[in-house]
Design a protein around this motif. Sequence first.
Motif, PDB file in Angstrom:
ATOM      1  N   HIS A 104     -55.603 -44.559  19.067  1.00  6.58           N
ATOM      2  CA  HIS A 104     -55.878 -44.084  17.703  1.00  6.58           C
ATOM      3  C   HIS A 104     -55.670 -45.340  16.859  1.00  6.58           C
ATOM      4  O   HIS A 104     -54.565 -45.900  16.867  1.00  6.58           O
ATOM      5  CB  HIS A 104     -54.895 -42.964  17.341  1.00  6.58           C
ATOM      6  N   PHE A 150     -50.548 -40.349  18.054  1.00  3.35           N
ATOM      7  CA  PHE A 150     -50.542 -40.618  16.610  1.00  3.35           C
ATOM      8  C   PHE A 150     -51.079 -39.424  15.821  1.00  3.35           C
ATOM      9  O   PHE A 150     -50.593 -39.153  14.718  1.00  3.35           O
ATOM     10  CB  PHE A 150     -51.285 -41.913  16.296  1.00  3.35           C
ATOM     11  N   CYS A 209     -53.338 -36.959  21.481  1.00  3.32           N
ATOM     12  CA  CYS A 209     -53.194 -38.266  20.830  1.00  3.32           C
ATOM     13  C   CYS A 209     -51.819 -38.298  20.157  1.00  3.32           C
ATOM     14  O   CYS A 209     -51.549 -37.483  19.269  1.00  3.32           O
ATOM     15  CB  CYS A 209     -54.310 -38.490  19.810  1.00  3.32           C
TER      16      CYS A 209
HETATM   17 ZN    ZN Z   1     -55.401 -39.629  17.038  1.00  4.22          ZN
END
Ligand code: ZN
Length: 114
Positions: A98, A6, A4
């Motif tokens: 996210h 973020f 991910c």
């Molecule tokens: Zn995330």
Amino acid sequence: MENCIFCKIISGEIPSRKVFEDDLLLVIEDIVPQAPLHLLLLPKKHFINCVDMAAEDDALVGYIFRKAGEIAVEKGFADAGFRIAQNNGAGVGQSVFHIHFHLLAGREFAWPPG
Ligand code: ZN
Ligand code: 5GP
């Protein structure tokens, strides 16, 4: 969460231009700004979008909205207005899964949004 972007920004693995940070929240400049002010408010907790929220996230999202307002005031956009936008699903433009809130200001904005 593995893979991910973020989460990697939150952990510091990927660099970002930070505007605000505390235990719950990271606020950064968007890497491809769509307005003179374009910030992303990222909760440190990973969840995909509002469909993925649990009741325990209610207060966190309220906090993020209040913080967005505070930042907009600090940056001088309270009078001119500002927009908070949040995409849920690839079909409406979510590209990072996210949850995040765009804080946009400093130009004219159309309504309805495109
Ligand atoms: Zn995330
Ligand atoms: P979405 O399309 O999911 O609503 O918004 C994702 C946003 O994240 C986009 O505005 C995009 O420019 C921004 N973004 C994607 N990757 C990065 C990154 O590595 N750093 C920063 N600061 N912003 C990113």
